[in-house]
Design an enzyme around this catalytic site. Structure first.
Site, PDB file in Angstrom:
ATOM      1  N   TYR A 255       0.792  -1.159   0.010  1.00 23.25           N
ATOM      2  CA  TYR A 255       0.024  -0.168  -0.023  1.00 23.25           C
ATOM      3  C   TYR A 255       0.996   1.160   0.033  1.00 23.25           C
ATOM      4  CZ  TYR A 255      -2.794   3.813   1.913  1.00 23.25           C
ATOM      5  OH  TYR A 255      -3.435   5.008   2.145  1.00 23.25           O
TER       6      TYR A 255
ATOM      7  N   PHE B 277      -4.667  -3.418  19.858  1.00 20.50           N
ATOM      8  CA  PHE B 277      -3.661  -4.288  19.159  1.00 20.50           C
ATOM      9  C   PHE B 277      -2.079  -3.888  19.783  1.00 20.50           C
ATOM     10  CE2 PHE B 277      -6.481  -3.996  15.429  1.00 20.50           C
ATOM     11  CZ  PHE B 277      -7.161  -5.278  15.608  1.00 20.50           C
TER      12      PHE B 277
HETATM   13  N1  UFG Z   1      -5.955  -0.313  16.543  1.00 17.99           N
HETATM   14  C1  UFG Z   1      -6.530  -1.198  17.678  1.00 17.99           C
HETATM   15  N2  UFG Z   1      -7.431  -1.941  17.606  1.00 17.99           N
HETATM   16  C2  UFG Z   1      -8.255  -1.765  16.391  1.00 17.99           C
HETATM   17  C3  UFG Z   1      -7.880  -1.038  15.297  1.00 17.99           C
HETATM   18  C4  UFG Z   1      -6.838  -0.292  15.261  1.00 17.99           C
HETATM   19  O1  UFG Z   1      -5.762  -1.330  18.885  1.00 17.99           O
HETATM   20  O2  UFG Z   1      -9.269  -2.672  16.297  1.00 17.99           O
HETATM   21  C5  UFG Z   1      -4.914   0.417  16.612  1.00 17.99           C
HETATM   22  C6  UFG Z   1      -3.790   0.050  15.650  1.00 17.99           C
HETATM   23  O3  UFG Z   1      -2.925  -1.148  16.119  1.00 17.99           O
HETATM   24  C7  UFG Z   1      -3.001   1.604  15.406  1.00 17.99           C
HETATM   25  C8  UFG Z   1      -4.152   2.477  15.736  1.00 17.99           C
HETATM   26  O4  UFG Z   1      -5.135   2.052  16.634  1.00 17.99           O
HETATM   27  O5  UFG Z   1      -2.011   1.622  16.498  1.00 17.99           O
HETATM   28  C9  UFG Z   1      -4.800   3.160  14.506  1.00 17.99           C
HETATM   29  O6  UFG Z   1      -4.954   2.161  13.516  1.00 17.99           O
HETATM   30  P1  UFG Z   1      -5.972   2.371  12.238  1.00 17.99           P
HETATM   31  O7  UFG Z   1      -6.020   1.034  11.741  1.00 17.99           O
HETATM   32  O8  UFG Z   1      -6.990   3.333  12.679  1.00 17.99           O
HETATM   33  O9  UFG Z   1      -4.921   3.437  11.566  1.00 17.99           O
HETATM   34  P2  UFG Z   1      -3.564   3.176  10.925  1.00 17.99           P
HETATM   35  O10 UFG Z   1      -2.676   4.050  11.718  1.00 17.99           O
HETATM   36  O11 UFG Z   1      -2.944   1.752  11.092  1.00 17.99           O
HETATM   37  O12 UFG Z   1      -3.629   3.551   9.436  1.00 17.99           O
HETATM   38  C10 UFG Z   1      -3.645   4.928   8.934  1.00 17.99           C
HETATM   39  C11 UFG Z   1      -4.523   4.937   7.603  1.00 17.99           C
HETATM   40  C12 UFG Z   1      -3.680   4.124   6.497  1.00 17.99           C
HETATM   41  C13 UFG Z   1      -2.301   4.510   6.574  1.00 17.99           C
HETATM   42  C14 UFG Z   1      -1.694   4.295   8.041  1.00 17.99           C
HETATM   43  C15 UFG Z   1      -0.274   4.673   7.812  1.00 17.99           C
HETATM   44  O13 UFG Z   1      -5.621   4.421   7.886  1.00 17.99           O
HETATM   45  O14 UFG Z   1      -4.329   4.312   5.455  1.00 17.99           O
HETATM   46  O15 UFG Z   1      -2.376   5.128   8.886  1.00 17.99           O
HETATM   47  O16 UFG Z   1       0.484   3.975   8.989  1.00 17.99           O
HETATM   48  F1  UFG Z   1      -1.728   3.538   5.526  1.00 17.99           F
END
Ligand code: UFG
Length: 326
Positions: free
Chosen positions: A141, A208
């Site tokens: 991605y 997580f």
């Molecule tokens: N998280 C949890 N439990 C959940 C979902 C998420 O603990 O059920 C945590 C994740 O581990 C992370 C934080 O919450 O630490 C945020 O997670 P998200 O999935 O909401 O967002 P991300 O930071 O993983 O993703 C975002 C954007 C992506 C981008 C990414 C870059 O949604 O498009 O940042 O790292 F690529």
């Protein structure tokens, strides 16, 4: 009046951008294949249902409308899925995006605006992350977005087009007007999942990982309100159209941990939120915080919804309205 083609304009961020461009005097054309978008989110501008990789559709679209700018949001954005099925991401986010760019070049489009991501930086070497931070994405991605940035840089060097690259941190919240907001299927993002737990659409929220090197052991992210993101698109597009190609980070400059997000959701909703402490999700950096100093200084952009409670308030209002009957 300038005309902007918004791809992915039926999606979460694209629909907010359609609203912002429209409110700022642009004629808006939305192109969305509705794989992930919602037709009812297209409330500003004309809607064309179709795919960014459909050359004949694009040819007729560009000949029917004189497009001055393309603001390109249409993309697949599930990081985990991209690791399992990379070609899906390279096909959509890169090959099809190139088809769109070719049509923009053929049709004398002046500005190509691109939704990029902090995932193009990979694991940060310093926080807050500035635009000059080295780019080393480690997921398909993130790479698909980075490669397309490179293509845009080359295109702007060789042809008569300018790019406006916006690298988002964590888009969050909902339109305060209550008409559009976050609704992904499947939903993987923290804030909507926490609100699902608050409204008992789901039994709990799983954290997580609680053993990260952060003050409370959970990951820290920079949540930026979708309306603030949308406003930045208009400012950046104008600067690019009038002056030069631009690259800006878009974050709040504040980091919040997963536990802080859950705590804020408890305060805002007044509901009990059942939490389970689970294992780390693969590929999650401990801390991602962006510096948006560049767009603040150069374009005078300032987030209106900088506080986490405010972001979650708008997300909760939307969540209740959208899902009350589900
Ligand atoms: N998280 C949890 N439990 C959940 C979902 C998420 O603990 O059920 C945590 C994740 O581990 C992370 C934080 O919450 O630490 C945020 O997670 P998200 O999935 O909401 O967002 P991300 O930071 O993983 O993703 C975002 C954007 C992506 C981008 C990414 C870059 O949604 O498009 O940042 O790292 F690529």
């Amino acid at each position: 009046m300038k005309t902007v083609l918004i791809t992915g304009g039926a999606g979460y961020v694209g629909s907010s951008a359609a609203k912002a461009f429209s409110e700022n005097g642009y004629r808006v054309i939305v192109l969305d294949n509705l794989i992930y978008g919602h037709k009812e989110f297209v409330q500003w501008g004309n809607f064309i249902e179709g795919d960014i990789g459909d050359t004949s559709l694009l040819e007729s679209l560009f000949s029917n409308y004189k497009i001055d700018m393309v603001s390109h949001f249409a993309a697949f954005a599930y990081v985990g899925e991209s690791v399992k099925n990379p070609r899906k991401y390279y096909d959509n986010n890169l090959v099809k995006a190139l088809t769109l760019l070719n049509q923009a070049l053929e049709n004398d489009v002046k500005v190509f605006q691109f939704s990029s991501t902090c995932a193009t930086y990979g694991n940060p070497t310093h926080i807050p992350i500035t635009e000059s931070h080295r780019q080393k994405p480690f997921t398909p991605y993130g790479k698909s977005k980075f490669f397309f940035e490179e293509i845009l840089r080359d295109a702007a060097f060789s042809y008569n087009i300018r790019f406006s690259i916006l690298r988002y941190f964590n888009a969050a919240g909902a339109d305060p007007g209550g008409k559009i907001g976050e609704d992904h299927t499947p939903e993987t993002h923290l804030i909507p999942l926490v609100l699902d737990a608050a409204s008992e659409r789901r039994p709990h929220i799983e954290i997580f990982g609680t053993d990260y090197d952060t003050p409370d052991g959970t990951c820290i992210r920079d949540y930026i309100h979708v309306t603030d993101l949308a406003a930045a698109h208009v400012l950046a597009a104008e600067k690019t159209y009038d002056a030069e190609s631009t690259i800006f980070n878009l974050g709040n400059g504040n980091g919040f941990s997963v536990r802080e997000v859950i705590e804020s959701a408890r305060t805002v909703t007044g509901r009990n939120i059942h939490v389970i402490e689970g294992n780390r999700r693969e590929g999650d950096p401990a801390k991602l915080i962006g510096s948006s100093a560049k767009i603040m200084t150069e374009l005078g952009w300032k987030p209106k919804y900088a506080s986490l409670d405010k972001i979650i308030e708008t997300a909760w209002a939307w969540h209740q309205k959208r899902f009350q009957d589900h």
